[in-house]
Design an enzyme around this catalytic site. Structure first.
Site, PDB file in Angstrom:
ATOM      1  N   LYS A 176      -8.386   1.430  15.223  1.00  0.00           N
ATOM      2  CA  LYS A 176      -7.235   1.970  15.510  1.00  0.00           C
ATOM      3  C   LYS A 176      -6.937   1.905  17.232  1.00  0.00           C
ATOM      4  CE  LYS A 176      -5.480   2.267  11.469  1.00  0.00           C
ATOM      5  NZ  LYS A 176      -4.636   1.028  11.139  1.00  0.00           N
TER       6      LYS A 176
ATOM      7  N   TYR B 169     -13.916   3.487  11.865  1.00  0.00           N
ATOM      8  CA  TYR B 169     -12.585   3.119  11.381  1.00  0.00           C
ATOM      9  C   TYR B 169     -11.453   3.449  12.779  1.00  0.00           C
ATOM     10  CZ  TYR B 169      -8.030   4.748   9.788  1.00  0.00           C
ATOM     11  OH  TYR B 169      -6.439   4.849   9.652  1.00  0.00           O
TER      12      TYR B 169
ATOM     13  N   GLY C 139       0.766  -1.239   0.127  1.00  0.00           N
ATOM     14  CA  GLY C 139      -0.046   0.126   0.010  1.00  0.00           C
ATOM     15  C   GLY C 139       0.738   1.344   0.099  1.00  0.00           C
ATOM     16  N   TYR C 140       0.171   2.352   0.134  1.00  0.00           N
ATOM     17  CA  TYR C 140       0.658   3.692   0.096  1.00  0.00           C
ATOM     18  C   TYR C 140       1.972   3.966   1.056  1.00  0.00           C
ATOM     19  CZ  TYR C 140       0.835   8.963   0.552  1.00  0.00           C
ATOM     20  OH  TYR C 140       1.261  10.159   0.454  1.00  0.00           O
ATOM     21  N   ILE C 141       1.775   3.683   2.312  1.00  0.00           N
ATOM     22  CA  ILE C 141       2.594   4.279   3.380  1.00  0.00           C
ATOM     23  C   ILE C 141       3.534   2.944   3.635  1.00  0.00           C
ATOM     24  CG2 ILE C 141       2.944   4.858   5.605  1.00  0.00           C
ATOM     25  CD1 ILE C 141       0.184   5.927   5.657  1.00  0.00           C
TER      26      ILE C 141
ATOM     27  N   LYS D 224      -9.176   1.783   5.349  1.00  0.00           N
ATOM     28  CA  LYS D 224      -9.005   3.257   5.991  1.00  0.00           C
ATOM     29  C   LYS D 224      -9.934   4.189   5.543  1.00  0.00           C
ATOM     30  CE  LYS D 224      -5.949   4.704   2.398  1.00  0.00           C
ATOM     31  NZ  LYS D 224      -4.676   5.322   1.874  1.00  0.00           N
TER      32      LYS D 224
ATOM     33  N   SER E 287      -5.957  -5.946  -1.523  1.00  0.00           N
ATOM     34  CA  SER E 287      -7.414  -5.482  -1.652  1.00  0.00           C
ATOM     35  C   SER E 287      -7.533  -3.819  -1.993  1.00  0.00           C
ATOM     36  CB  SER E 287      -8.002  -5.664  -0.225  1.00  0.00           C
ATOM     37  OG  SER E 287      -7.437  -5.119   0.926  1.00  0.00           O
ATOM     38  N   ASN E 288      -6.255  -3.459  -1.381  1.00  0.00           N
ATOM     39  CA  ASN E 288      -6.236  -1.937  -2.097  1.00  0.00           C
ATOM     40  C   ASN E 288      -5.047  -1.578  -2.519  1.00  0.00           C
ATOM     41  OD1 ASN E 288      -7.680   0.662  -2.139  1.00  0.00           O
ATOM     42  ND2 ASN E 288      -6.525   1.566  -0.227  1.00  0.00           N
TER      43      ASN E 288
ATOM     44  N   SER F  65      -3.169   6.340  14.332  1.00  0.00           N
ATOM     45  CA  SER F  65      -3.484   7.302  13.602  1.00  0.00           C
ATOM     46  C   SER F  65      -4.053   8.505  14.715  1.00  0.00           C
ATOM     47  CB  SER F  65      -5.018   7.072  12.815  1.00  0.00           C
ATOM     48  OG  SER F  65      -5.542   8.136  12.338  1.00  0.00           O
TER      49      SER F  65
HETATM   50  P1  NAD Z   1      -3.331   1.414   1.911  1.00  0.00           P
HETATM   51  O1  NAD Z   1      -4.610   0.974   1.875  1.00  0.00           O
HETATM   52  O2  NAD Z   1      -2.742   2.187   0.712  1.00  0.00           O
HETATM   53  O3  NAD Z   1      -2.289   0.392   2.408  1.00  0.00           O
HETATM   54  C1  NAD Z   1      -2.874  -0.656   3.271  1.00  0.00           C
HETATM   55  C2  NAD Z   1      -2.582  -2.051   2.530  1.00  0.00           C
HETATM   56  O4  NAD Z   1      -2.852  -3.209   3.374  1.00  0.00           O
HETATM   57  C3  NAD Z   1      -3.224  -2.092   1.197  1.00  0.00           C
HETATM   58  O5  NAD Z   1      -2.170  -2.654   0.318  1.00  0.00           O
HETATM   59  C4  NAD Z   1      -4.200  -3.313   1.340  1.00  0.00           C
HETATM   60  O6  NAD Z   1      -4.370  -4.203   0.333  1.00  0.00           O
HETATM   61  C5  NAD Z   1      -3.749  -4.236   2.384  1.00  0.00           C
HETATM   62  N1  NAD Z   1      -4.366  -4.876   3.405  1.00  0.00           N
HETATM   63  C6  NAD Z   1      -5.745  -4.509   4.029  1.00  0.00           C
HETATM   64  N2  NAD Z   1      -6.203  -5.407   4.577  1.00  0.00           N
HETATM   65  C7  NAD Z   1      -5.459  -6.571   4.498  1.00  0.00           C
HETATM   66  C8  NAD Z   1      -5.391  -7.923   5.103  1.00  0.00           C
HETATM   67  N3  NAD Z   1      -6.508  -8.472   5.670  1.00  0.00           N
HETATM   68  N4  NAD Z   1      -4.290  -8.826   4.790  1.00  0.00           N
HETATM   69  C9  NAD Z   1      -3.290  -8.296   3.862  1.00  0.00           C
HETATM   70  N5  NAD Z   1      -3.378  -7.028   3.471  1.00  0.00           N
HETATM   71  C10 NAD Z   1      -4.183  -6.236   3.834  1.00  0.00           C
HETATM   72  O7  NAD Z   1      -3.391   2.402   3.201  1.00  0.00           O
HETATM   73  P2  NAD Z   1      -2.160   3.526   3.731  1.00  0.00           P
HETATM   74  O8  NAD Z   1      -2.739   4.934   3.590  1.00  0.00           O
HETATM   75  O9  NAD Z   1      -0.784   2.920   3.174  1.00  0.00           O
HETATM   76  O10 NAD Z   1      -2.324   3.107   5.213  1.00  0.00           O
HETATM   77  C11 NAD Z   1      -1.636   2.055   5.848  1.00  0.00           C
HETATM   78  C12 NAD Z   1      -1.795   2.217   7.397  1.00  0.00           C
HETATM   79  O11 NAD Z   1      -1.671   3.502   7.976  1.00  0.00           O
HETATM   80  C13 NAD Z   1      -3.251   1.758   7.495  1.00  0.00           C
HETATM   81  O12 NAD Z   1      -3.323   1.064   8.743  1.00  0.00           O
HETATM   82  C14 NAD Z   1      -4.138   3.090   7.789  1.00  0.00           C
HETATM   83  O13 NAD Z   1      -5.234   2.948   8.764  1.00  0.00           O
HETATM   84  C15 NAD Z   1      -3.016   3.868   8.543  1.00  0.00           C
HETATM   85  N6  NAD Z   1      -2.941   5.308   8.431  1.00  0.00           N
HETATM   86  C16 NAD Z   1      -3.092   5.804   7.348  1.00  0.00           C
HETATM   87  C17 NAD Z   1      -3.278   7.300   7.193  1.00  0.00           C
HETATM   88  C18 NAD Z   1      -3.502   8.027   5.811  1.00  0.00           C
HETATM   89  O14 NAD Z   1      -3.965   9.072   5.712  1.00  0.00           O
HETATM   90  N7  NAD Z   1      -3.204   7.384   4.671  1.00  0.00           N
HETATM   91  C19 NAD Z   1      -3.414   8.056   8.244  1.00  0.00           C
HETATM   92  C20 NAD Z   1      -3.260   7.441   9.647  1.00  0.00           C
HETATM   93  C21 NAD Z   1      -3.074   6.103   9.556  1.00  0.00           C
HETATM   94  C1  WQD Z   2      -8.339  17.073   5.139  1.00  0.00           C
HETATM   95  C2  WQD Z   2      -9.131  18.487   5.052  1.00  0.00           C
HETATM   96  C3  WQD Z   2     -11.417  18.314   4.825  1.00  0.00           C
HETATM   97  C4  WQD Z   2     -11.225  16.135   1.139  1.00  0.00           C
HETATM   98  C5  WQD Z   2      -8.731  11.709   7.290  1.00  0.00           C
HETATM   99  C6  WQD Z   2      -9.156  10.502   8.419  1.00  0.00           C
HETATM  100  C7  WQD Z   2      -8.126  10.068   9.408  1.00  0.00           C
HETATM  101  C8  WQD Z   2      -6.525   9.798   8.498  1.00  0.00           C
HETATM  102  C9  WQD Z   2      -6.420  10.910   7.615  1.00  0.00           C
HETATM  103  C10 WQD Z   2      -6.650   7.547   8.595  1.00  0.00           C
HETATM  104  C11 WQD Z   2     -10.278  18.581   6.089  1.00  0.00           C
HETATM  105  C12 WQD Z   2     -10.920  18.547   3.817  1.00  0.00           C
HETATM  106  C13 WQD Z   2     -11.064  16.987   2.279  1.00  0.00           C
HETATM  107  C14 WQD Z   2     -12.041  17.137   0.174  1.00  0.00           C
HETATM  108  C15 WQD Z   2     -11.886  19.044   1.421  1.00  0.00           C
HETATM  109  N1  WQD Z   2      -6.786   8.604   8.109  1.00  0.00           N
HETATM  110  N2  WQD Z   2     -11.306  18.047   2.544  1.00  0.00           N
HETATM  111  N3  WQD Z   2     -12.427  18.394   0.250  1.00  0.00           N
HETATM  112  O1  WQD Z   2     -10.152  14.231   7.523  1.00  0.00           O
HETATM  113  O2  WQD Z   2      -7.960  15.127   8.534  1.00  0.00           O
HETATM  114  O3  WQD Z   2      -8.222  12.897   8.168  1.00  0.00           O
HETATM  115  O4  WQD Z   2      -7.311  10.876   6.680  1.00  0.00           O
HETATM  116  O5  WQD Z   2      -6.240   7.342   9.679  1.00  0.00           O
HETATM  117  O6  WQD Z   2      -8.477   9.071  10.177  1.00  0.00           O
HETATM  118  O7  WQD Z   2     -10.203  10.987   9.044  1.00  0.00           O
HETATM  119  O8  WQD Z   2      -8.077  14.107   5.951  1.00  0.00           O
HETATM  120  O9  WQD Z   2      -7.468  14.434   3.781  1.00  0.00           O
HETATM  121  O10 WQD Z   2      -9.975  13.777   4.416  1.00  0.00           O
HETATM  122  O11 WQD Z   2      -9.110  16.230   5.047  1.00  0.00           O
HETATM  123  O12 WQD Z   2     -12.224  20.200   1.913  1.00  0.00           O
HETATM  124  O13 WQD Z   2     -12.489  16.609  -0.938  1.00  0.00           O
HETATM  125  O14 WQD Z   2      -9.299  18.609   3.767  1.00  0.00           O
HETATM  126  O15 WQD Z   2     -12.524  18.908   5.391  1.00  0.00           O
HETATM  127  O16 WQD Z   2     -10.233  19.639   6.433  1.00  0.00           O
HETATM  128  P1  WQD Z   2      -8.705  14.110   7.481  1.00  0.00           P
HETATM  129  P2  WQD Z   2      -8.517  14.490   4.808  1.00  0.00           P
END
Ligand code: NAD
Ligand code: WQD
Length: 337
Positions: A152, A148, A10-12, A84, A34-35, A124
């Site tokens: 966490k 969600y 995935g992304y991170i 997520k 899945s993603n 998160s």
């Molecule tokens: P992402 O969806 O790009 O990556 C998650 C990966 O996990 C995906 O490749 C998906 O295919 C895989 N996956 C999901 N369920 C699985 C399972 N049951 N078995 C095996 N693989 C599985 O998301 P991301 O943005 O890279 O986020 C990574 C982590 O960081 C997540 O736990 C997310 O909740 C957390 N997080 C993300 C953000 C954000 O804004 N991107 C912010 C805070 C926390």
């Molecule tokens: C950022 C700002 C929106 C989209 C979410 C999850 C959080 C974490 C990170 C995983 C806000 C505004 C957004 C749009 C907009 N994920 N916005 N137009 O809400 O801080 O956090 O992602 O853990 O749990 O809740 O991030 O990027 O959705 O929004 O105006 O089309 O941008 O209102 O102020 P958020 P976001």
């Protein structure tokens, strides 16, 4: 060290895989795709200069996880695997409980069977809900407002109980703020399927012509310009923090819960402006009503991570926009051919 990255396609996790490989670690990626996609895994190999060991499996598949852990001794697991999307979690809470909480329990059980005792968990800033004050410190009240976020918080608590029960188990909960940007190569980046939920990928898709305009959710928040303020953090800074957190677990032999952010709040309109400058593209937008569950202002106090890990975010909003744009402009349809 040999490190298993669950959700590493995935992304991170993908960006973390690249940083860990560059630091000389042996990385094995586990992902059910899945993603994410096989193409993303290939690209990760291109960036790292050699293909990653990849296991296409679900962390809830105990037999497959046992086989994977049995290949070679594993020093640590990084656990990125989760669903997520906040909105989707309100519609399908059981899917989120099953994948995120059930998946984490299954992973912890598999680690126990394999004798793996170090974990880095993707938590998160969502665990702070609507914080009473900013910048948010790690001892702020924890409160969640959607399924969600609950997953966490629950997984952090499960990990805490396990650390208390199993004397030699070490874990780091990393509370990410708003990860954005991409590796500077432009080969890998964020690839949300469907309509992006998050701001930066939405802006990217408007800039590249996939969507006509951005909807800004609320122009009447009590903030600098009326739009929501967040702590955007470059995904490469975030990736580096994972390597540093693992070093901490090994070096200090202590558990860890830290915020990962820059400490700086940026409004929606400030991000739009910075992106327009970095890309040379206009970003048409319209201010619409507030999004359910949103809050005015959230940004981190990242000083604990600096004190314990010696880590701080180095890349600014300009770099975040520049790198997000490099990725999106070179890959207008993300990983699709
Ligand atoms: P992402 O969806 O790009 O990556 C998650 C990966 O996990 C995906 O490749 C998906 O295919 C895989 N996956 C999901 N369920 C699985 C399972 N049951 N078995 C095996 N693989 C599985 O998301 P991301 O943005 O890279 O986020 C990574 C982590 O960081 C997540 O736990 C997310 O909740 C957390 N997080 C993300 C953000 C954000 O804004 N991107 C912010 C805070 C926390
Ligand atoms: C950022 C700002 C929106 C989209 C979410 C999850 C959080 C974490 C990170 C995983 C806000 C505004 C957004 C749009 C907009 N994920 N916005 N137009 O809400 O801080 O956090 O992602 O853990 O749990 O809740 O991030 O990027 O959705 O929004 O105006 O089309 O941008 O209102 O102020 P958020 P976001």
């Amino acid at each position: 060290m040999r490190i298993v990255l669950c959700g590493g396609a995935g992304y991170i996790g993908g960006h973390a895989a690249v940083v860990l490989a560059q630091r000389g670690h042996e990385v094995a990626i586990v992902d059910n795709l899945s993603n994410s996609s096989a193409r993303a895994v290939e690209r990760l190999g291109e960036v790292a200069g050699m293909p990653f060991e990849f296991h296409h499996l679900d962390i809830r598949d105990a037999a497959a996880m046992d086989r994977m852990f049995a290949l070679r001794p594993v020093d640590a697991v990084m656990h990125f695997a989760a669903l997520k999307a906040v909105g989707e979690s309100c519609e399908k809470p059981l899917d989120y409980f099953d994948n995120n909480i059930g998946g984490s329990i299954a992973l912890l059980q598999a680690m126990r069977r394999a004798g793996v005792r170090r974990l880095v968990f993707s938590s998160s800033a969502t665990v702070y809900g609507d914080p009473e004050r900013v910048p948010v410190t790690e001892d702020a009240r924890l409160q969640v407002s959607n399924p969600y976020g609950r997953t966490k918080l629950v997984v952090e608590e499960l990990i805490g109980d396990l650390c208390r029960a199993q004397a030699d188990f070490r874990a780091a909960n990393l509370r990410y703020f708003n990860p954005v940007g991409a590796h500077e190569s432009g080969l890998i980046g964020e690839a949300p399927g469907g309509i992006p939920n998050n701001l930066m990928p939405y802006i990217c898709q408007v800039a590249v012509g996939r969507r006509p305009e951005l909807s800004v959710f609320g122009g009447d928040w009590p903030t600098v310009d009326g739009t929501g303020v967040r702590d955007y953090i470059h995904v490469m800074d975030l990736a580096r923090a994972h390597a540093d957190a693992l070093d901490y677990l090994v070096r200090e032999d202590r558990n860890l819960t830290v915020n990962l952010g820059t400490g700086r709040g940026v409004s929606v309109l400030e991000l739009v402006q910075a992106f327009a400058e970095a890309s040379g593209r206009e970003i048409p937008y319209r201010i619409v009503g507030r999004r359910d569950g949103d809050v005015a202002e959230v940004f981190a106090d990242p000083s604990l991570a600096q004190r314990l890990l010696g880590w701080r975010a180095e890349l600014d909003v300009r770099a975040m926009c520049r790198d997000a744009w490099r990725w999106q402009s070179a890959n207008p349809d993300d990983y699709a051919d």
